[in-house]
Structure formats: C-alpha cells, structure tokens
Write a protein that holds these residues in place. Structure first.
Motif, PDB file in Angstrom:
ATOM      1  N   ALA A 139       7.208  -4.933  15.590  1.00  0.00           N
ATOM      2  CA  ALA A 139       6.135  -3.997  15.216  1.00  0.00           C
ATOM      3  C   ALA A 139       4.883  -4.218  16.051  1.00  0.00           C
ATOM      4  O   ALA A 139       4.113  -3.282  16.278  1.00  0.00           O
ATOM      5  N   GLN A 140       4.688  -5.434  16.522  1.00  0.00           N
ATOM      6  CA  GLN A 140       3.497  -5.736  17.316  1.00  0.00           C
ATOM      7  C   GLN A 140       3.633  -5.346  18.783  1.00  0.00           C
ATOM      8  O   GLN A 140       2.616  -5.136  19.449  1.00  0.00           O
ATOM      9  N   PRO A 150       4.952   3.404  20.132  1.00  0.00           N
ATOM     10  CA  PRO A 150       5.149   4.275  18.973  1.00  0.00           C
ATOM     11  C   PRO A 150       6.568   4.850  18.926  1.00  0.00           C
ATOM     12  O   PRO A 150       7.174   5.150  19.944  1.00  0.00           O
ATOM     13  N   ILE A 200      -0.905  -4.872  10.313  1.00  0.00           N
ATOM     14  CA  ILE A 200       0.409  -4.290  10.075  1.00  0.00           C
ATOM     15  C   ILE A 200       0.511  -3.951   8.595  1.00  0.00           C
ATOM     16  O   ILE A 200       0.253  -4.793   7.740  1.00  0.00           O
ATOM     17  N   LYS A 207       2.432   6.084  15.683  1.00  0.00           N
ATOM     18  CA  LYS A 207       2.723   4.911  14.859  1.00  0.00           C
ATOM     19  C   LYS A 207       4.011   4.246  15.325  1.00  0.00           C
ATOM     20  O   LYS A 207       4.982   4.909  15.657  1.00  0.00           O
ATOM     21  N   THR A 208       3.977   2.922  15.321  1.00  0.00           N
ATOM     22  CA  THR A 208       5.173   2.131  15.554  1.00  0.00           C
ATOM     23  C   THR A 208       5.705   1.751  14.186  1.00  0.00           C
ATOM     24  O   THR A 208       5.026   1.049  13.429  1.00  0.00           O
ATOM     25  N   HIS A 230      -2.041  -8.434   7.833  1.00  0.00           N
ATOM     26  CA  HIS A 230      -1.116  -7.491   7.208  1.00  0.00           C
ATOM     27  C   HIS A 230      -1.560  -7.193   5.777  1.00  0.00           C
ATOM     28  O   HIS A 230      -2.372  -7.913   5.213  1.00  0.00           O
ATOM     29  N   SER A 288      -1.573   1.651  12.516  1.00  0.00           N
ATOM     30  CA  SER A 288      -0.718   2.256  13.543  1.00  0.00           C
ATOM     31  C   SER A 288       0.586   1.494  13.690  1.00  0.00           C
ATOM     32  O   SER A 288       1.508   1.956  14.357  1.00  0.00           O
ATOM     33  N   ARG A 289       0.673   0.331  13.045  1.00  0.00           N
ATOM     34  CA  ARG A 289       1.883  -0.488  13.096  1.00  0.00           C
ATOM     35  C   ARG A 289       2.371  -0.705  11.672  1.00  0.00           C
ATOM     36  O   ARG A 289       1.640  -1.219  10.827  1.00  0.00           O
TER      37      ARG A 289
END
Length: 162
Positions: A126-127, A131, A2, A97-98, A42, A73-74
């Motif tokens: 976020a996990q 997206p 993340i 992307k989230t 992270h 992507s997170r």
C-alpha cells in the motif's frame, strides 16, 4: 496515513469455546500491528464482521463508499478470501487511491496463520504501489480483474487469458 478497513473473513475468526466452530470475532489487525511493532501512520475502521461468502452487493457498495469517502490515498482492506476478487473488481475505477486487499487462509488467532505475513506484505504494498486495486496474498501482488482463488492450492493465481 494508511486507512485500514476491516470486513471480517477468516483473518478475524476465533473459537469462542471448545465446542464451537470458528466465528468472526473482533478485528485482528489492531493486535497484529501492535504486537509486530508497526509504526506506519494508520487508522483502523471496522466496516463489518462477515464471512466473505455472506457479503452481498449492498455490502460491497458500502465498502466502495467507505473507500471513496476516505481522505486517505492509501487504503488497506482486510477481507475474506472466498470473495476478495469480486470485491476487488467492485473497487476498480476509484481514482487517485492505492487500494490493497489482503486476508488469510487461517485465522490470525492460530499459530500457523498466514495473517501476519499477509498484513505486513499488504502494508508495504500500500505504501509503494501506484494508484489502483491490488490483492496482496501469498507474497505476490495480483490484479483482481485477472485473478482467482485456487481453493485446492489454498492460494491465489493469475488466470490464463491466453
């Protein structure tokens, strides 16, 4: 992994001395994560140290560019609550992307802050979210396109579109 981008806001405010008002200090999130024994992979990148009322279109473009350029992507973005919704709307449309935004109504440096809860909640969001762009505040997930800050209630609310 993340990617966490910090932009300032209330979450990062501190008193520098007994006579001063709160000012934006160093990003609070590295200490929050360490103190709460967070082990999710992270990295933290400080983009700016501004109150969200001081952010302008160029700042929002820089936030969007950083999110787009990230190989993650997170994404988690810590942000001041006053203009979080506006920045969230600027981040809309980034494919694949989230992106979860969070902040605090009280600085992380004060005992009664909502910062720890909001950051933990946003990391979880976020996990697991698909997206898109989200605001994670007050134990709820919001869509920036249909959300506003209720200043009097010190919370976020979905706008009535009916």
């Amino acid at each position: 992994m993340i990617e966490i981008f910090t932009t300032g806001g209330t979450i990062d405010k501190v008193y520098f001395d007994a006579l001063s008002e709160f000012q934006i200090g160093p990003a609070a999130i590295p200490d929050l994560l360490r103190e709460n024994n967070v082990h999710v992979p992270h990295r933290v990148t400080q983009l700016m140290r501004k109150d969200s009322l001081e952010l302008d279109d160029a700042d929002r473009a820089a936030i969007r560019a950083a999110v787009e350029a990230s190989d993650a992507s997170r994404i988690l973005v810590t942000h001041g609550t006053d203009t979080m919704v506006l920045t969230g709307r600027v981040l809309a449309g980034i494919a694949g992307k989230t992106i979860v935004m969070t902040g605090a109504m009280q600085p992380a440096s004060v005992r009664a802050s909502d910062a720890e809860f909001n950051v933990g909640f946003a990391l979880a969001a976020a996990q697991i979210l698909p997206p898109g762009v989200y605001i994670a505040m007050n134990g709820m997930i919001f869509d920036p396109a249909t959300t506003e800050k209720d200043r009097a209630g010190a919370r976020f609310v979905a706008q009535d579109r009916g």
